[in-house]
Design an enzyme around this catalytic site. Sequence first.
Site, PDB file in Angstrom:
ATOM      1  N   ARG A  70     -52.063 -32.679  45.792  1.00  0.00           N
ATOM      2  CA  ARG A  70     -52.246 -31.719  46.725  1.00  0.00           C
ATOM      3  C   ARG A  70     -51.174 -30.728  46.247  1.00  0.00           C
ATOM      4  O   ARG A  70     -49.862 -30.880  45.647  1.00  0.00           O
ATOM      5  CB  ARG A  70     -51.865 -31.358  48.004  1.00  0.00           C
ATOM      6  N   TYR A 209     -58.850 -32.866  43.127  1.00  0.00           N
ATOM      7  CA  TYR A 209     -58.248 -34.114  43.722  1.00  0.00           C
ATOM      8  C   TYR A 209     -58.769 -33.890  44.819  1.00  0.00           C
ATOM      9  O   TYR A 209     -57.403 -33.242  45.943  1.00  0.00           O
ATOM     10  CB  TYR A 209     -56.636 -33.873  43.033  1.00  0.00           C
ATOM     11  N   GLY A 210     -58.098 -35.127  45.507  1.00  0.00           N
ATOM     12  CA  GLY A 210     -57.378 -35.465  46.872  1.00  0.00           C
ATOM     13  C   GLY A 210     -57.982 -33.824  48.215  1.00  0.00           C
ATOM     14  O   GLY A 210     -58.781 -33.554  48.269  1.00  0.00           O
ATOM     15  N   LYS A 218     -57.614 -32.598  54.611  1.00  0.00           N
ATOM     16  CA  LYS A 218     -56.625 -31.883  55.471  1.00  0.00           C
ATOM     17  C   LYS A 218     -56.802 -30.689  55.840  1.00  0.00           C
ATOM     18  O   LYS A 218     -56.032 -30.043  57.271  1.00  0.00           O
ATOM     19  CB  LYS A 218     -55.251 -32.171  54.643  1.00  0.00           C
ATOM     20  N   HIS A 238     -51.650 -35.386  62.166  1.00  0.00           N
ATOM     21  CA  HIS A 238     -51.279 -36.231  60.592  1.00  0.00           C
ATOM     22  C   HIS A 238     -50.619 -37.805  61.056  1.00  0.00           C
ATOM     23  O   HIS A 238     -49.288 -38.414  61.033  1.00  0.00           O
ATOM     24  CB  HIS A 238     -50.205 -35.312  59.729  1.00  0.00           C
ATOM     25  N   SER A 260     -46.628 -38.029  54.101  1.00  0.00           N
ATOM     26  CA  SER A 260     -47.582 -38.222  52.732  1.00  0.00           C
ATOM     27  C   SER A 260     -46.381 -39.184  52.526  1.00  0.00           C
ATOM     28  O   SER A 260     -45.495 -39.045  51.904  1.00  0.00           O
ATOM     29  CB  SER A 260     -47.735 -37.270  52.255  1.00  0.00           C
ATOM     30  N   ALA A 261     -47.355 -40.334  52.058  1.00  0.00           N
ATOM     31  CA  ALA A 261     -46.526 -41.663  51.518  1.00  0.00           C
ATOM     32  C   ALA A 261     -45.400 -41.908  51.983  1.00  0.00           C
ATOM     33  O   ALA A 261     -44.400 -42.383  51.472  1.00  0.00           O
ATOM     34  CB  ALA A 261     -46.169 -41.481  49.942  1.00  0.00           C
ATOM     35  N   CYS A 262     -45.142 -42.192  53.551  1.00  0.00           N
ATOM     36  CA  CYS A 262     -44.622 -42.895  53.970  1.00  0.00           C
ATOM     37  C   CYS A 262     -44.682 -43.376  54.868  1.00  0.00           C
ATOM     38  O   CYS A 262     -43.529 -44.754  55.730  1.00  0.00           O
ATOM     39  CB  CYS A 262     -43.062 -41.583  54.714  1.00  0.00           C
ATOM     40  N   GLY A 263     -45.881 -44.625  54.506  1.00  0.00           N
ATOM     41  CA  GLY A 263     -46.356 -45.526  55.552  1.00  0.00           C
ATOM     42  C   GLY A 263     -46.681 -45.743  56.590  1.00  0.00           C
ATOM     43  O   GLY A 263     -47.752 -46.908  57.612  1.00  0.00           O
ATOM     44  N   LYS A 264     -47.811 -44.811  56.749  1.00  0.00           N
ATOM     45  CA  LYS A 264     -49.538 -44.441  57.803  1.00  0.00           C
ATOM     46  C   LYS A 264     -49.540 -45.808  57.394  1.00  0.00           C
ATOM     47  O   LYS A 264     -50.294 -46.588  58.569  1.00  0.00           O
ATOM     48  CB  LYS A 264     -50.153 -43.689  57.853  1.00  0.00           C
ATOM     49  N   ASP A 285     -54.412 -41.920  59.270  1.00  0.00           N
ATOM     50  CA  ASP A 285     -54.066 -40.185  58.287  1.00  0.00           C
ATOM     51  C   ASP A 285     -53.669 -39.323  59.226  1.00  0.00           C
ATOM     52  O   ASP A 285     -53.170 -38.960  59.469  1.00  0.00           O
ATOM     53  CB  ASP A 285     -54.762 -39.991  56.990  1.00  0.00           C
ATOM     54  N   ASN A 375     -49.246 -40.607  42.634  1.00  0.00           N
ATOM     55  CA  ASN A 375     -50.124 -40.803  43.249  1.00  0.00           C
ATOM     56  C   ASN A 375     -51.807 -40.681  43.603  1.00  0.00           C
ATOM     57  O   ASN A 375     -52.409 -40.363  43.898  1.00  0.00           O
ATOM     58  CB  ASN A 375     -50.063 -38.963  44.133  1.00  0.00           C
ATOM     59  N   ARG A 377     -55.258 -43.149  44.359  1.00  0.00           N
ATOM     60  CA  ARG A 377     -55.812 -43.821  45.520  1.00  0.00           C
ATOM     61  C   ARG A 377     -57.068 -44.094  44.649  1.00  0.00           C
ATOM     62  O   ARG A 377     -57.205 -43.865  44.290  1.00  0.00           O
ATOM     63  CB  ARG A 377     -55.796 -41.826  45.782  1.00  0.00           C
ATOM     64  N   ARG A 408     -39.224 -41.396  55.187  1.00  0.00           N
ATOM     65  CA  ARG A 408     -38.202 -42.144  54.951  1.00  0.00           C
ATOM     66  C   ARG A 408     -35.970 -41.464  54.974  1.00  0.00           C
ATOM     67  O   ARG A 408     -36.260 -39.912  54.330  1.00  0.00           O
ATOM     68  CB  ARG A 408     -38.525 -41.137  53.204  1.00  0.00           C
ATOM     69  N   GLU A 505     -43.016 -56.756  59.759  1.00  0.00           N
ATOM     70  CA  GLU A 505     -41.990 -57.352  59.745  1.00  0.00           C
ATOM     71  C   GLU A 505     -41.809 -55.826  60.931  1.00  0.00           C
ATOM     72  O   GLU A 505     -41.007 -56.084  61.297  1.00  0.00           O
ATOM     73  CB  GLU A 505     -40.666 -57.493  59.595  1.00  0.00           C
ATOM     74  N   ASN A 506     -42.721 -54.838  60.550  1.00  0.00           N
ATOM     75  CA  ASN A 506     -41.833 -54.098  61.610  1.00  0.00           C
ATOM     76  C   ASN A 506     -42.656 -53.950  62.535  1.00  0.00           C
ATOM     77  O   ASN A 506     -42.151 -53.227  63.972  1.00  0.00           O
ATOM     78  CB  ASN A 506     -43.104 -52.262  60.734  1.00  0.00           C
TER      79      ASN A 506
HETATM   80  P1  GTP Z   1     -50.901 -40.487  52.926  1.00  0.00           P
HETATM   81  O1  GTP Z   1     -51.849 -41.070  52.375  1.00  0.00           O
HETATM   82  O2  GTP Z   1     -50.469 -39.652  51.973  1.00  0.00           O
HETATM   83  O3  GTP Z   1     -51.020 -39.531  53.826  1.00  0.00           O
HETATM   84  O4  GTP Z   1     -49.625 -41.427  52.666  1.00  0.00           O
HETATM   85  P2  GTP Z   1     -48.897 -42.775  53.721  1.00  0.00           P
HETATM   86  O5  GTP Z   1     -48.253 -42.152  54.760  1.00  0.00           O
HETATM   87  O6  GTP Z   1     -50.383 -43.202  54.430  1.00  0.00           O
HETATM   88  O7  GTP Z   1     -48.206 -43.799  53.000  1.00  0.00           O
HETATM   89  P3  GTP Z   1     -48.138 -45.078  52.923  1.00  0.00           P
HETATM   90  O8  GTP Z   1     -49.081 -46.214  53.969  1.00  0.00           O
HETATM   91  O9  GTP Z   1     -50.170 -45.294  51.526  1.00  0.00           O
HETATM   92  O10 GTP Z   1     -47.120 -45.727  52.063  1.00  0.00           O
HETATM   93  C1  GTP Z   1     -46.990 -45.153  50.798  1.00  0.00           C
HETATM   94  C2  GTP Z   1     -45.573 -45.816  50.316  1.00  0.00           C
HETATM   95  O11 GTP Z   1     -44.256 -46.312  51.020  1.00  0.00           O
HETATM   96  C3  GTP Z   1     -46.177 -47.515  49.590  1.00  0.00           C
HETATM   97  O12 GTP Z   1     -45.478 -47.373  48.520  1.00  0.00           O
HETATM   98  C4  GTP Z   1     -45.434 -48.129  50.611  1.00  0.00           C
HETATM   99  O13 GTP Z   1     -45.175 -49.320  50.045  1.00  0.00           O
HETATM  100  C5  GTP Z   1     -44.140 -48.167  51.170  1.00  0.00           C
HETATM  101  N1  GTP Z   1     -44.076 -48.102  52.591  1.00  0.00           N
HETATM  102  C6  GTP Z   1     -45.207 -48.005  53.986  1.00  0.00           C
HETATM  103  N2  GTP Z   1     -44.931 -49.020  54.549  1.00  0.00           N
HETATM  104  C7  GTP Z   1     -43.417 -49.501  54.056  1.00  0.00           C
HETATM  105  C8  GTP Z   1     -42.534 -49.772  54.549  1.00  0.00           C
HETATM  106  O14 GTP Z   1     -42.021 -50.177  55.893  1.00  0.00           O
HETATM  107  N3  GTP Z   1     -41.134 -50.574  54.140  1.00  0.00           N
HETATM  108  C9  GTP Z   1     -41.319 -49.667  52.587  1.00  0.00           C
HETATM  109  N4  GTP Z   1     -40.160 -50.132  52.098  1.00  0.00           N
HETATM  110  N5  GTP Z   1     -41.960 -49.174  51.908  1.00  0.00           N
HETATM  111  C10 GTP Z   1     -43.197 -49.021  52.955  1.00  0.00           C
HETATM  112  C1  SPV Z   2     -51.848 -37.059  52.674  1.00  0.00           C
HETATM  113  O1  SPV Z   2     -51.140 -36.229  51.089  1.00  0.00           O
HETATM  114  O2  SPV Z   2     -50.998 -36.499  53.347  1.00  0.00           O
HETATM  115  C2  SPV Z   2     -52.657 -37.336  51.713  1.00  0.00           C
HETATM  116  C3  SPV Z   2     -53.682 -37.399  50.735  1.00  0.00           C
HETATM  117  O3  SPV Z   2     -53.493 -38.757  53.020  1.00  0.00           O
HETATM  118  S1  SPV Z   2     -54.471 -36.382  50.669  1.00  0.00           S
HETATM  119  O4  SPV Z   2     -55.549 -35.764  50.928  1.00  0.00           O
HETATM  120  O5  SPV Z   2     -54.570 -35.695  49.169  1.00  0.00           O
HETATM  121  O6  SPV Z   2     -53.888 -34.511  51.388  1.00  0.00           O
HETATM  122 MN    MN Z   3     -51.881 -38.015  54.470  1.00  0.00          MN
END
Ligand code: GTP
Ligand code: SPV
Ligand code: MN
Length: 597
Positions: A70, A209-210, A218, A238, A260-264, A285, A375, A377, A408, A505-506
């Site tokens: 994005r 892209y995405g 989004k 989100h 984004s990319a924080c574990g959803k 998401d 990134n 996917r 994070r 473990e969460n």
């Molecule tokens: P978007 O699709 O971008 O919205 O991301 P998302 O929030 O769905 O994140 P996703 O679950 O794909 O996790 C992104 C990254 O965080 C990955 O590299 C995971 O391995 C890492 N991750 C997810 N959950 C955990 C956790 O509980 N602990 C740690 N240390 N890393 C995690």
């Molecule tokens: C995000 O960035 O939060 C995503 C990927 O879920 S995208 O669809 O590119 O926005």
């Molecule tokens: Mn997202």
Amino acid sequence: MKSNHTELNAWIEEVAALCKPDAIYWCDGSQEEYDRLAAELVAGGTFTKLNEAKRPHSHLAFSDPADVARVEDRTFVCTTDPREAGPNNNWCEPEEMKATMRKLYDGCMRGRTMYVIAFSMGPIGSPIAHIGVELTDSAYVVCNMRIMTRMGGEVLKALGKDGVFVKCLHSVGYPLVDRPDVPWPCNPENRYISHFPEEPAIWSFGSGYGGNALLGKKCFALRIASTMARKQGWMAEHMLILGLTNPEGKKIYVAAAFPSACGKTNLAMLQPTIPGWKAECVGDDICWMKFDATGRLRAINPEAGFFGVAPGTSMKSNPNAILTLRANSIFTNCALTEEGDVWWEDMTDEPPTHATSWRGEPWTPESGTKAAHPNARYTTPASQCPVIDPAWEDPAGVPISAILFGGRRPGTVPLCFEAPSWEYGTFLGSIQASETTAAAAGSVGVLRYDPMAMLPFCGYNMGDYFAHWLSMPGRVENAKMPLVFYVNWFRKSDDGRFLWPGFGENARVLKWIFERVEGGGKAQKTAIGLLPTADAIDTTGLSIEAEDMAELLSVDAQGWLDDMPAIRAHYAKFGDAIPERLQTELNNLEARLNAVP
Ligand code: GTP
Ligand code: SPV
Ligand code: MN
């Protein structure tokens, strides 16, 4: 024309006159159509067909290296009054943006087909669902939209001749005039991801892209939907949605907003490590919530697929994602193995000895570069998820009992704590911060305030968005608001290791949250909120140092106080738009922190 919808037909004609495609194609959403387009994408070099025995009916695409995520700095909200868009959005006057973009759109589809994608965000006919139509010159987008949304003839039927829909226009911005096509057409010098909430409409140009191109996600389901939700009294967030069942068979639903990319995706599909507990996935998401007649917020996942981060996904970290994407999936910017399958960092214990990187170059573990883009996917149908919730397509949605915020945070924020009120919960969401990730172009690992994980996705002034959150309980007579929690899986030790094992473990934290919802679970009042007592989190069978656990569940009052200037600066950006109540919550928090001995 394949529709008797007057407004839709007129709009398509207008766009075609501007973009000048060679042909217009109405997508029916069938398997046959998908297969035909995928075969065309293979022939054109966009898709590589993966080994049918290893990854049936799946394809890999490499993007242009300049088009990998994005582009927040090229994303605009165009309203008459700039105050409406707020400091959280790039603003442009609507007619000015349209004049700029019309020049770009003029003839931009020459040599290409314009696809008409009618799609429903949410189960067709659900009172919480909404319809959009995306016009695009990208067959790659069509294939992805077929997985990510309910798309095609059924939706056109639901639209009838005067149904309401959001106009979504997309072009990769690469007309075929005196030049051949390329595998990943795009126009990185002229990218615009523009939103016109007053119409509502979306104009996207220059990226394939995405979230830049799959406009249901989004652009519609968050930026435009958030403006609709504000007007109509619901919430577009989100958030992942998951169902949690305890050993006695009692079930609740939880939603969680992580940036984004924080574990959803990982939390949405988690495999609990504690015996007897079951987690099921509704969405990973986006979450749309509306009050039902009993005053509970009911949520649907408006999407039909997962567009998930590939790197880090493994049978250890997220087995349910790996099982979901076993077939019928699209991979973008993952590496290609010699066997014709995909690979990415940490997918397996041992990397392949040879692969083709996302840049299309030979790669070995000694290359010193990443085989997959950070990134990278996968696009995969939600219906294939082994733990998909039985109610995931229920038009009425599922009742939400708890909302989690998180991100994070290597320091300061404990593993989990609870907000004693909806107002304080809203406050916690408003000061949510997280290190940036590769999901958006720009720097990675920088702490930024990302309220409710919506900073890049809120389609209007974020101060008004906070006010909207605060207004929710007063919108119905009998509101039963979800409990609000703040979690942090990413706390690190001084030597940089994660203190909490995370992933499956969460479930231990979810168990405490479940107990709190049910009126149990031990908690102590602290300056920042209700913290689990030392013994409240079930650590049976988990090897974790007592000191680590103590640090995870401690209140770092000085750390919070050190954050105060940054929090105040974050609020100051929104000026008067920040609701009085949140200023009060902030002042009270600071006073409580100062009183900590
Ligand atoms: P978007 O699709 O971008 O919205 O991301 P998302 O929030 O769905 O994140 P996703 O679950 O794909 O996790 C992104 C990254 O965080 C990955 O590299 C995971 O391995 C890492 N991750 C997810 N959950 C955990 C956790 O509980 N602990 C740690 N240390 N890393 C995690
Ligand atoms: C995000 O960035 O939060 C995503 C990927 O879920 S995208 O669809 O590119 O926005
Ligand atoms: Mn997202």
